[in-house]
Design an enzyme around this catalytic site. Structure first.
Site, PDB file in Angstrom:
ATOM      1  N   ASN A   1       0.878  -1.370   0.030  1.00 23.33           N
ATOM      2  CA  ASN A   1      -0.042   0.081  -0.017  1.00 23.33           C
ATOM      3  C   ASN A   1       1.028   1.054   0.031  1.00 23.33           C
ATOM      4  O   ASN A   1       1.895   1.254   0.870  1.00 23.33           O
ATOM      5  CB  ASN A   1      -0.864  -0.031   1.247  1.00 23.33           C
ATOM      6  CG  ASN A   1      -0.253  -0.232   2.483  1.00 23.33           C
ATOM      7  OD1 ASN A   1       0.460  -0.794   2.694  1.00 23.33           O
ATOM      8  ND2 ASN A   1      -1.155   0.589   3.558  1.00 23.33           N
TER       9      ASN A   1
ATOM     10  N   GLU B   1       0.520   5.276   0.519  1.00 20.81           N
ATOM     11  CA  GLU B   1      -0.668   6.336   0.976  1.00 20.81           C
ATOM     12  C   GLU B   1      -0.324   7.839   0.408  1.00 20.81           C
ATOM     13  O   GLU B   1       1.055   7.819  -0.288  1.00 20.81           O
ATOM     14  CB  GLU B   1      -0.814   6.221   2.387  1.00 20.81           C
ATOM     15  CG  GLU B   1      -1.381   5.037   2.951  1.00 20.81           C
ATOM     16  CD  GLU B   1      -1.693   4.880   4.419  1.00 20.81           C
ATOM     17  OE1 GLU B   1      -1.043   5.762   5.144  1.00 20.81           O
ATOM     18  OE2 GLU B   1      -2.264   3.799   4.987  1.00 20.81           O
TER      19      GLU B   1
ATOM     20  N   CYS C   1      -4.045   0.665  -2.601  1.00 23.61           N
ATOM     21  CA  CYS C   1      -4.027  -0.621  -1.861  1.00 23.61           C
ATOM     22  C   CYS C   1      -2.618  -1.738  -2.526  1.00 23.61           C
ATOM     23  O   CYS C   1      -2.438  -1.539  -3.650  1.00 23.61           O
ATOM     24  CB  CYS C   1      -5.252  -1.406  -1.896  1.00 23.61           C
ATOM     25  SG  CYS C   1      -6.437  -0.648  -0.972  1.00 23.61           S
TER      26      CYS C   1
ATOM     27  N   GLU D   1      -2.929  -4.669  -2.942  1.00 19.16           N
ATOM     28  CA  GLU D   1      -3.515  -5.662  -3.990  1.00 19.16           C
ATOM     29  C   GLU D   1      -3.621  -5.076  -5.402  1.00 19.16           C
ATOM     30  O   GLU D   1      -3.101  -5.875  -6.405  1.00 19.16           O
ATOM     31  CB  GLU D   1      -5.027  -6.043  -3.648  1.00 19.16           C
ATOM     32  CG  GLU D   1      -5.086  -6.913  -2.265  1.00 19.16           C
ATOM     33  CD  GLU D   1      -5.407  -5.998  -1.345  1.00 19.16           C
ATOM     34  OE1 GLU D   1      -4.764  -4.988  -1.158  1.00 19.16           O
ATOM     35  OE2 GLU D   1      -6.379  -6.186  -0.702  1.00 19.16           O
TER      36      GLU D   1
ATOM     37  N   CYS E   1     -10.245  -4.803   0.175  1.00 17.45           N
ATOM     38  CA  CYS E   1     -11.251  -4.122   0.385  1.00 17.45           C
ATOM     39  C   CYS E   1     -12.202  -4.118  -0.768  1.00 17.45           C
ATOM     40  O   CYS E   1     -11.946  -4.653  -1.939  1.00 17.45           O
ATOM     41  CB  CYS E   1     -10.649  -2.602   0.635  1.00 17.45           C
ATOM     42  SG  CYS E   1     -10.304  -1.952  -0.903  1.00 17.45           S
TER      43      CYS E   1
ATOM     44  N   CYS F   1     -10.649  -3.326  -4.630  1.00 14.00           N
ATOM     45  CA  CYS F   1      -9.780  -4.402  -4.708  1.00 14.00           C
ATOM     46  C   CYS F   1     -10.708  -5.647  -5.137  1.00 14.00           C
ATOM     47  O   CYS F   1     -10.170  -6.342  -6.399  1.00 14.00           O
ATOM     48  CB  CYS F   1      -8.817  -4.752  -3.745  1.00 14.00           C
ATOM     49  SG  CYS F   1      -7.542  -3.424  -3.110  1.00 14.00           S
TER      50      CYS F   1
HETATM   51  N1  THU Z   1      -5.274  -1.538   2.563  1.00 11.49           N
HETATM   52  C1  THU Z   1      -4.875  -2.463   1.603  1.00 11.49           C
HETATM   53  O1  THU Z   1      -3.792  -2.118   1.086  1.00 11.49           O
HETATM   54  N2  THU Z   1      -5.493  -3.446   0.985  1.00 11.49           N
HETATM   55  C2  THU Z   1      -7.026  -3.511   1.365  1.00 11.49           C
HETATM   56  O2  THU Z   1      -7.475  -4.418   1.218  1.00 11.49           O
HETATM   57  C3  THU Z   1      -7.463  -2.834   2.641  1.00 11.49           C
HETATM   58  C4  THU Z   1      -6.573  -1.475   3.068  1.00 11.49           C
HETATM   59  C5  THU Z   1      -4.580  -0.306   3.099  1.00 11.49           C
HETATM   60  C6  THU Z   1      -5.099   1.194   2.470  1.00 11.49           C
HETATM   61  C7  THU Z   1      -4.606   2.025   3.527  1.00 11.49           C
HETATM   62  O3  THU Z   1      -3.274   2.371   2.989  1.00 11.49           O
HETATM   63  C8  THU Z   1      -4.263   1.098   4.669  1.00 11.49           C
HETATM   64  O4  THU Z   1      -4.677  -0.286   4.442  1.00 11.49           O
HETATM   65  C9  THU Z   1      -5.410   1.316   5.847  1.00 11.49           C
HETATM   66  O5  THU Z   1      -6.691   1.144   5.351  1.00 11.49           O
END
Ligand code: THU
Length: 143
Positions: A50, A52, A61, A63, A100, A103
């Site tokens: 991930n 940000e 994300c 994935e 999520c 994804c």
């Molecule tokens: N996140 C992911 O990388 N994958 C997911 O399926 C759920 C959330 C990350 C996004 C964000 O950077 C952090 O987790 C908190 O939500």
């Protein structure tokens, strides 16, 4: 093509290990929740974390980062994705670190037959279990 239980177990172990390793490289200064993903496609492995952004909604994300890497390499079909969250909150469970909604939509389009492995759960999820009745533009779906 379905693999033997032994081969599936080996893929699960390998991908989860890679996902855990790459999660340490996540850029997650805002949530503090580092996620790593490893995708198997065409016999190769692709990684994602991930990433940000201070404009929070632009965060990517793990994935989707890994799926994009597989697409960029022209590797297909995408058969497996493993996911590891490094910073599970106290009282949380690793098996709750599931893809999520956004994804899942990416998976439905790019890897509809893939098996999704998460830490703490032996069995993989099928994409159709995670997102039944996914949105799709009928005309744009390539075989
Ligand atoms: N996140 C992911 O990388 N994958 C997911 O399926 C759920 C959330 C990350 C996004 C964000 O950077 C952090 O987790 C908190 O939500």
């Amino acid at each position: 093509m379905s693999l033997s239980p032994e081969d599936e177990a080996a893929i699960r172990t390998r991908l989860l290990k890679i996902a855990r390793q790459v999660a340490a490289r996540a850029y997650a200064p805002y949530s503090g929740f580092r996620v790593g993903a490893a995708v198997q496609a065409g016999g190769q492995v692709f990684i994602g974390v991930n990433v940000e952004n201070s404009s929070y909604g632009l965060s990517l994300c793990a994935e989707r980062a890994a799926l994009a890497a597989a697409v960029a390499a022209g590797a297909h079909p995408i058969t497996h994705l493993a996911l590891v969250g490094l910073d599970i909150p106290v009282g949380g469970r690793p098996e709750d670190c599931l893809p999520c909604g956004a994804c899942r939509q990416w998976l439905a389009e790019l890897a509809p037959e893939a098996i999704i492995y998460i830490e703490g759960r032996e069995a993989g999820w099928r994409v159709k279990e995670l997102l039944p009745l996914a949105f799709q533009l009928k005309d744009s779906r390539k075989t």
